[in-house]
Design an enzyme around this catalytic site. Sequence first.
Site, mmCIF file in Angstrom:
data_model
loop_
_atom_site.group_PDB
_atom_site.id
_atom_site.type_symbol
_atom_site.label_atom_id
_atom_site.label_comp_id
_atom_site.label_asym_id
_atom_site.label_seq_id
_atom_site.Cartn_x
_atom_site.Cartn_y
_atom_site.Cartn_z
ATOM 1 N N HIS A 1 6.436 4.989 -3.810
ATOM 2 C CA HIS A 1 5.629 3.910 -3.224
ATOM 3 C C HIS A 1 5.339 2.843 -4.277
ATOM 4 O O HIS A 1 5.456 1.640 -4.018
ATOM 5 C CB HIS A 1 4.276 4.438 -2.723
ATOM 6 C CG HIS A 1 4.340 5.346 -1.554
ATOM 7 N ND1 HIS A 1 3.684 6.554 -1.541
ATOM 8 C CD2 HIS A 1 4.946 5.240 -0.347
ATOM 9 C CE1 HIS A 1 3.887 7.148 -0.372
ATOM 10 N NE2 HIS A 1 4.656 6.366 0.367
ATOM 11 N N LYS B 1 -3.231 12.412 12.372
ATOM 12 C CA LYS B 1 -2.874 13.233 11.211
ATOM 13 C C LYS B 1 -4.126 13.728 10.501
ATOM 14 O O LYS B 1 -5.161 13.074 10.526
ATOM 15 C CB LYS B 1 -2.031 12.407 10.223
ATOM 16 C CG LYS B 1 -0.622 12.141 10.691
ATOM 17 C CD LYS B 1 0.184 11.500 9.589
ATOM 18 C CE LYS B 1 1.631 11.291 10.010
ATOM 19 N NZ LYS B 1 2.400 10.650 8.952
#
Length: 167
Positions: free
Chosen positions: A24, A48
């Site tokens: 990332h 989630k």
Amino acid sequence: MQAHEPIQRIAVYPGSFDPVTLGHLDIIHRAAKQYDRLVVAVLNNMSKKPLFSVEERKALLSEVTSDLPNVEIDSFRDLLVRYMRSKNAQVIVRGIRSVTDFEYELQLASTNQHLDDGIETVFMMTNPKYSYLSSSIVKEIAQFNGNVQDLVPPAVGRAMSEKFNSV
């Protein structure tokens, strides 16, 4: 005659970043060079069960991107295209690791294009040394006290260690 201010090129890099990995961070650094402003937007996905709260993820992202003055850390829980409009952003940045990623991301990009044809999606190929890396894999390694120092920034490794050692 008035001089016009140049149009700022604003991009959004959305994701869950749970946790932020070196993959990332590589995309963030590379995208920050391409745009006047890069908004790293943490998705608050209610379906989630994250390791880190949205606020913790934002704090970690702020810490590991503090050397990038044109990067802003934010979060959202709306449609991405609506969020993009709120930021006056024109480009969605997405990292691609594999053909499988591409197929999924192409579907998302096409949907976003359908919802707002003024927003473009730009795919950045992940650096090959991070092509196997995912937040899920990192969490699993850390959960079993494996070494994640080559996978996440040091601050993230420390935060993960604290999370798993406090359980």
